[in-house]
Design a protein around this motif. Structure first.
Motif, PDB file in Angstrom:
ATOM      1  N   ALA A   7     -23.694 -14.415  44.109  1.00  0.00           N
ATOM      2  CA  ALA A   7     -25.034 -13.878  43.429  1.00  0.00           C
ATOM      3  C   ALA A   7     -24.675 -12.541  42.747  1.00  0.00           C
ATOM      4  N   ALA A   8     -23.485 -11.974  42.958  1.00  0.00           N
ATOM      5  CA  ALA A   8     -23.141 -10.907  41.884  1.00  0.00           C
ATOM      6  C   ALA A   8     -22.889 -11.304  40.667  1.00  0.00           C
ATOM      7  N   ALA A   9     -22.096 -12.441  40.176  1.00  0.00           N
ATOM      8  CA  ALA A   9     -21.828 -13.140  39.088  1.00  0.00           C
ATOM      9  C   ALA A   9     -23.028 -13.797  38.402  1.00  0.00           C
ATOM     10  N   PRO A 156      -7.491  -3.362  25.606  1.00  0.00           N
ATOM     11  CA  PRO A 156      -7.812  -3.990  26.990  1.00  0.00           C
ATOM     12  C   PRO A 156      -9.235  -4.153  27.238  1.00  0.00           C
ATOM     13  N   VAL A 157      -9.437  -5.357  27.846  1.00  0.00           N
ATOM     14  CA  VAL A 157     -10.821  -5.474  28.497  1.00  0.00           C
ATOM     15  C   VAL A 157     -11.376  -4.440  29.150  1.00  0.00           C
ATOM     16  N   ALA A 158     -10.616  -4.104  30.284  1.00  0.00           N
ATOM     17  CA  ALA A 158     -11.021  -2.969  31.057  1.00  0.00           C
ATOM     18  C   ALA A 158     -11.646  -1.606  30.351  1.00  0.00           C
ATOM     19  N   VAL A 159     -10.930  -1.436  29.195  1.00  0.00           N
ATOM     20  CA  VAL A 159     -11.405  -0.078  28.339  1.00  0.00           C
ATOM     21  C   VAL A 159     -12.658  -0.415  27.802  1.00  0.00           C
ATOM     22  N   VAL A 160     -12.994  -1.336  27.373  1.00  0.00           N
ATOM     23  CA  VAL A 160     -14.193  -1.700  26.446  1.00  0.00           C
ATOM     24  C   VAL A 160     -15.335  -1.732  28.186  1.00  0.00           C
ATOM     25  N   VAL A 161     -14.831  -2.424  28.940  1.00  0.00           N
ATOM     26  CA  VAL A 161     -15.806  -2.579  30.123  1.00  0.00           C
ATOM     27  C   VAL A 161     -16.435  -1.248  30.708  1.00  0.00           C
ATOM     28  N   GLU A 162     -15.348  -0.380  30.671  1.00  0.00           N
ATOM     29  CA  GLU A 162     -15.525   0.885  31.353  1.00  0.00           C
ATOM     30  C   GLU A 162     -16.533   1.723  30.216  1.00  0.00           C
ATOM     31  N   LEU A 164     -18.878   0.558  28.266  1.00  0.00           N
ATOM     32  CA  LEU A 164     -20.017   0.069  28.714  1.00  0.00           C
ATOM     33  C   LEU A 164     -20.647   0.690  29.985  1.00  0.00           C
ATOM     34  N   ARG A 165     -19.915   0.611  30.801  1.00  0.00           N
ATOM     35  CA  ARG A 165     -20.459   1.143  32.166  1.00  0.00           C
ATOM     36  C   ARG A 165     -20.672   2.441  32.131  1.00  0.00           C
ATOM     37  N   SER A 166     -20.148   3.393  31.350  1.00  0.00           N
ATOM     38  CA  SER A 166     -20.176   4.847  31.447  1.00  0.00           C
ATOM     39  C   SER A 166     -21.673   5.155  30.212  1.00  0.00           C
ATOM     40  N   GLY A 167     -22.004   3.909  29.673  1.00  0.00           N
ATOM     41  CA  GLY A 167     -23.447   4.168  28.881  1.00  0.00           C
ATOM     42  C   GLY A 167     -22.848   4.409  27.432  1.00  0.00           C
ATOM     43  N   VAL A 168     -21.848   3.724  26.762  1.00  0.00           N
ATOM     44  CA  VAL A 168     -21.587   3.849  25.503  1.00  0.00           C
ATOM     45  C   VAL A 168     -22.331   2.351  24.981  1.00  0.00           C
ATOM     46  N   SER A 169     -23.062   2.528  23.860  1.00  0.00           N
ATOM     47  CA  SER A 169     -24.001   1.702  23.202  1.00  0.00           C
ATOM     48  C   SER A 169     -23.135   0.321  22.811  1.00  0.00           C
ATOM     49  N   ARG A 170     -23.986  -0.575  22.676  1.00  0.00           N
ATOM     50  CA  ARG A 170     -23.417  -1.738  22.065  1.00  0.00           C
ATOM     51  C   ARG A 170     -22.972  -1.431  20.486  1.00  0.00           C
ATOM     52  N   SER A 171     -23.987  -0.952  19.943  1.00  0.00           N
ATOM     53  CA  SER A 171     -23.835  -0.754  18.396  1.00  0.00           C
ATOM     54  C   SER A 171     -22.573   0.138  18.192  1.00  0.00           C
ATOM     55  N   THR A 172     -22.355   1.380  19.182  1.00  0.00           N
ATOM     56  CA  THR A 172     -21.243   2.115  19.062  1.00  0.00           C
ATOM     57  C   THR A 172     -19.916   1.468  19.225  1.00  0.00           C
ATOM     58  N   ARG A 193     -21.523  -5.418  34.015  1.00  0.00           N
ATOM     59  CA  ARG A 193     -22.592  -5.786  35.083  1.00  0.00           C
ATOM     60  C   ARG A 193     -22.057  -6.245  36.519  1.00  0.00           C
ATOM     61  N   LEU A 194     -20.641  -6.731  36.463  1.00  0.00           N
ATOM     62  CA  LEU A 194     -20.173  -6.925  38.013  1.00  0.00           C
ATOM     63  C   LEU A 194     -19.788  -5.718  38.385  1.00  0.00           C
ATOM     64  N   PRO A 195     -20.111  -6.052  39.976  1.00  0.00           N
ATOM     65  CA  PRO A 195     -19.516  -4.708  40.931  1.00  0.00           C
ATOM     66  C   PRO A 195     -17.857  -4.516  40.466  1.00  0.00           C
ATOM     67  N   LYS A 196     -17.549  -3.288  40.675  1.00  0.00           N
ATOM     68  CA  LYS A 196     -15.984  -2.947  40.516  1.00  0.00           C
ATOM     69  C   LYS A 196     -15.406  -3.478  41.768  1.00  0.00           C
ATOM     70  N   PRO A 197     -14.275  -4.151  41.550  1.00  0.00           N
ATOM     71  CA  PRO A 197     -13.461  -4.920  42.649  1.00  0.00           C
ATOM     72  C   PRO A 197     -12.890  -3.768  43.395  1.00  0.00           C
ATOM     73  N   PRO A 198     -13.005  -3.935  44.797  1.00  0.00           N
ATOM     74  CA  PRO A 198     -12.527  -2.931  45.942  1.00  0.00           C
ATOM     75  C   PRO A 198     -11.037  -2.487  45.838  1.00  0.00           C
ATOM     76  N   GLY A 199     -10.489  -1.541  46.401  1.00  0.00           N
ATOM     77  CA  GLY A 199      -9.286  -1.116  46.323  1.00  0.00           C
ATOM     78  C   GLY A 199      -9.111  -0.143  45.323  1.00  0.00           C
ATOM     79  N   ARG A 200      -7.795   0.498  45.225  1.00  0.00           N
ATOM     80  CA  ARG A 200      -7.421   1.410  44.307  1.00  0.00           C
ATOM     81  C   ARG A 200      -7.177   1.094  42.787  1.00  0.00           C
ATOM     82  N   PRO A 201      -8.179   1.530  41.936  1.00  0.00           N
ATOM     83  CA  PRO A 201      -8.114   0.910  40.596  1.00  0.00           C
ATOM     84  C   PRO A 201      -6.515   1.249  39.833  1.00  0.00           C
ATOM     85  N   ARG A 202      -6.118   0.282  38.959  1.00  0.00           N
ATOM     86  CA  ARG A 202      -5.162   0.719  38.168  1.00  0.00           C
ATOM     87  C   ARG A 202      -5.397   1.864  37.282  1.00  0.00           C
ATOM     88  N   ARG A 203      -4.282   2.562  37.054  1.00  0.00           N
ATOM     89  CA  ARG A 203      -4.383   3.499  36.141  1.00  0.00           C
ATOM     90  C   ARG A 203      -4.889   3.091  34.730  1.00  0.00           C
TER      91      ARG A 203
END
Length: 210
Positions: A7-9, A156-162, A164-172, A193-203
């Protein structure tokens, strides 16, 4: 396409609320006692198409009753087969609703037609981005310590994803990372838009925009 998304995906692909999506599926669509009425919800392309169509109809001011939703769901999820000698797919009907090649129709006091081609094409594009990211993402121990990066870049994919999650716009992001394709940013939006995976995130890597 198999019913193999959570359902999350599914909600991430639809930009919807996963909890509300699962509630409607179980309360309105899944027959009582069926495997879908209990346990983890699994969705396929046709189920996602139903939710996308209902959302589009709602945006146009058409609110469906539970019975109408069930009719639309059956019309959209029943598989059709090609008739002999290359004839087009047969029409599927349920109550006032029917599906023909590329469109959804409603008869009755207020008949109308809904174009399925555009909705289906856009959803299929996002579905394939999520299911087959290898054309966009790669991991190499020699690049960014093996973190997944967008193919052909050191981003890194994670950088762009974060971002977006923090509110940076697509145009930016388009301005700050011009080397990223539209498909890469679309994929990042789905991941955001996916939930963050459980556990301690990578640095996270320190990557400045611009």
């Amino acid at each position: 396409m198999a019913a193999d998304l959570t359902a999350a995906a599914g909600a991430a692909l639809l930009a919807a609320d996963a909890r509300l999506l699962a509630q409607e599926y179980r309360r309105v669509l899944a027959p009582s006692g069926s495997p879908s009425s209990a346990g983890p919800l699994r969705l396929g392309f046709r189920e996602l198409l139903y939710f996308q169509v209902v959302s589009s109809l709602s945006a146009e001011g058409l609110q469906l009753s539970p019975d109408q939703k069930r009719e639309v769901f059956r019309v959209l999820t029943v598989k059709t087969h090609r008739l002999p000698e290359g004839l087009p797919r047969r029409q599927v009907a349920q109550g006032d609703w029917s599906r023909g090649p590329g469109e959804l129709r409603k008869t009755g006091a207020v008949p109308f037609r809904f174009d399925l081609l555009g909705v289906s094409r856009d959803l299929r594009y996002r579905y394939r981005l999520y299911r087959r990211p290898n054309a966009l993402v790669e991991s190499d121990p020699a690049v960014c310590s093996g973190q997944p990066v967008f193919r052909g870049t050191r981003i890194p994919v994670a950088v762009v994803v974060e971002h977006l999650r923090s509110g940076v716009s697509r145009s930016t992001l388009e301005e700050d990372f011009p080397q990223l394709s539209r498909q890469a940013l679309d994929y990042a939006e789905i991941q955001a838009r996916l939930p963050k995976p459980p556990g301690r995130p990578r640095r996270p890597l320190a990557l400045q925009r611009g």
